[in-house]
Design a protein around this motif. Structure first.
Motif, PDB file in Angstrom:
ATOM      1  N   SER A   1      20.183  22.713 -21.563  1.00  0.00           N
ATOM      2  CA  SER A   1      20.284  24.173 -21.421  1.00  0.00           C
ATOM      3  C   SER A   1      21.689  24.626 -21.072  1.00  0.00           C
ATOM      4  CB  SER A   1      19.295  24.673 -20.364  1.00  0.00           C
ATOM      5  OG  SER A   1      17.976  24.400 -20.741  1.00  0.00           O
TER       6      SER A   1
ATOM      7  N   ARG B   1      17.539  21.057 -18.049  1.00  0.00           N
ATOM      8  CA  ARG B   1      18.523  22.131 -17.926  1.00  0.00           C
ATOM      9  C   ARG B   1      19.940  21.568 -17.842  1.00  0.00           C
ATOM     10  NH1 ARG B   1      15.025  25.734 -13.625  1.00  0.00           N
ATOM     11  NH2 ARG B   1      14.115  27.197 -15.157  1.00  0.00           N
TER      12      ARG B   1
ATOM     13  N   LEU C   1      12.265  19.363 -15.610  1.00  0.00           N
ATOM     14  CA  LEU C   1      12.934  20.602 -16.002  1.00  0.00           C
ATOM     15  C   LEU C   1      14.387  20.636 -15.534  1.00  0.00           C
ATOM     16  CD1 LEU C   1      12.936  23.395 -17.249  1.00  0.00           C
ATOM     17  CD2 LEU C   1      11.899  24.279 -15.149  1.00  0.00           C
TER      18      LEU C   1
ATOM     19  N   TRP D   1      10.945  23.803 -23.278  1.00  0.00           N
ATOM     20  CA  TRP D   1      10.521  22.771 -22.327  1.00  0.00           C
ATOM     21  C   TRP D   1       9.110  23.062 -21.817  1.00  0.00           C
ATOM     22  CZ3 TRP D   1       8.647  22.661 -17.430  1.00  0.00           C
ATOM     23  CH2 TRP D   1       8.564  21.410 -16.814  1.00  0.00           C
TER      24      TRP D   1
ATOM     25  N   SER E   1      14.646  26.642 -21.859  1.00  0.00           N
ATOM     26  CA  SER E   1      13.603  26.246 -20.915  1.00  0.00           C
ATOM     27  C   SER E   1      12.221  26.666 -21.418  1.00  0.00           C
ATOM     28  CB  SER E   1      13.868  26.843 -19.528  1.00  0.00           C
ATOM     29  OG  SER E   1      13.896  28.254 -19.583  1.00  0.00           O
TER      30      SER E   1
END
Length: 200
Positions: free
Chosen positions: A188, A184, A180, A166, A163
């Motif tokens: 992520s 994720r 986001l 990002w 993140s």
């Protein structure tokens, strides 16, 4: 356009400057060369090339403001420089094209309302891992900045979690990695939790 730089760039630095200059049509990017490879010189060269396009903003940790000032004065002494730092600081009402405003992350946070209305030709964030947390005040202030080119310089775009990448890319190139939450979910979680090496 050629930069008026009082330095001899190495071939990889010339390639870096060419890439930075080409970013004007795509928003921005991350210069992730390792420490000691001349990221500062490449950024100053880009600013020199774009000098006539408007004012420029460089944000860095307080500890390296002096180094940035010396590097600009050494490699591009013809460029006007305004150091926006200290208790008596004041951002000019009108910033002439070609002027580089040099400031710190702490001042960016406190003076965000002064920086946001200015349209910058380029914005350079040195040690850009300072905005790795998208919820931090520094990251929020960064997202308010308007510029033709946004460059994040960091040798560690990912320190602990994806993140962070990002957040830095969202500053450079808004929307490039999507929201986001979606980032994720797609990247992520599979990479950090499941060590997935074959993402869809």
């Amino acid at each position: 356009r050629r930069a008026k730089i009082q330095a001899t760039l190495r071939p990889y630095q010339m390639q870096g400057v060419a890439w930075l200059t080409a970013l004007s049509g795509s928003g921005g990017g991350i210069l992730a060369d390792e420490m000691g490879l001349g990221k500062t010189l490449q950024a100053i060269s880009m600013i020199a090339i774009r000098a006539g396009d408007g004012p420029h903003l460089v944000v860095c940790p307080t500890s390296v403001i002096g180094n940035w000032r010396r590097e600009i004065e050494r490699f591009a002494p013809h460029l006007p420089l305004h150091v926006h730092h200290g208790a008596a600081r004041a951002l000019p009402t009108r910033i002439p094209a070609g002027t580089t405003v040099l400031t710190s992350y702490s001042v960016l946070r406190s003076d965000a309302a002064q920086f946001a209305p200015v349209h910058w030709s380029s914005v350079v964030f040195d040690e850009a891992q300072q905005i790795k947390n998208p919820a931090s005040l520094a990251a929020k202030a960064a997202m308010q900045l308007s510029a033709d080119v946004k460059v994040a310089m960091t040798g560690t775009p990912v320190e602990n979690r994806l993140s962070e990448l990002w957040s830095i890319m969202e500053f450079c190139n808004h929307g490039y990695l999507g929201p986001l939450a979606e980032f994720r979910r797609r990247f992520s979680v599979p990479i950090e939790r499941r060590r997935d090496q074959h993402l869809d």
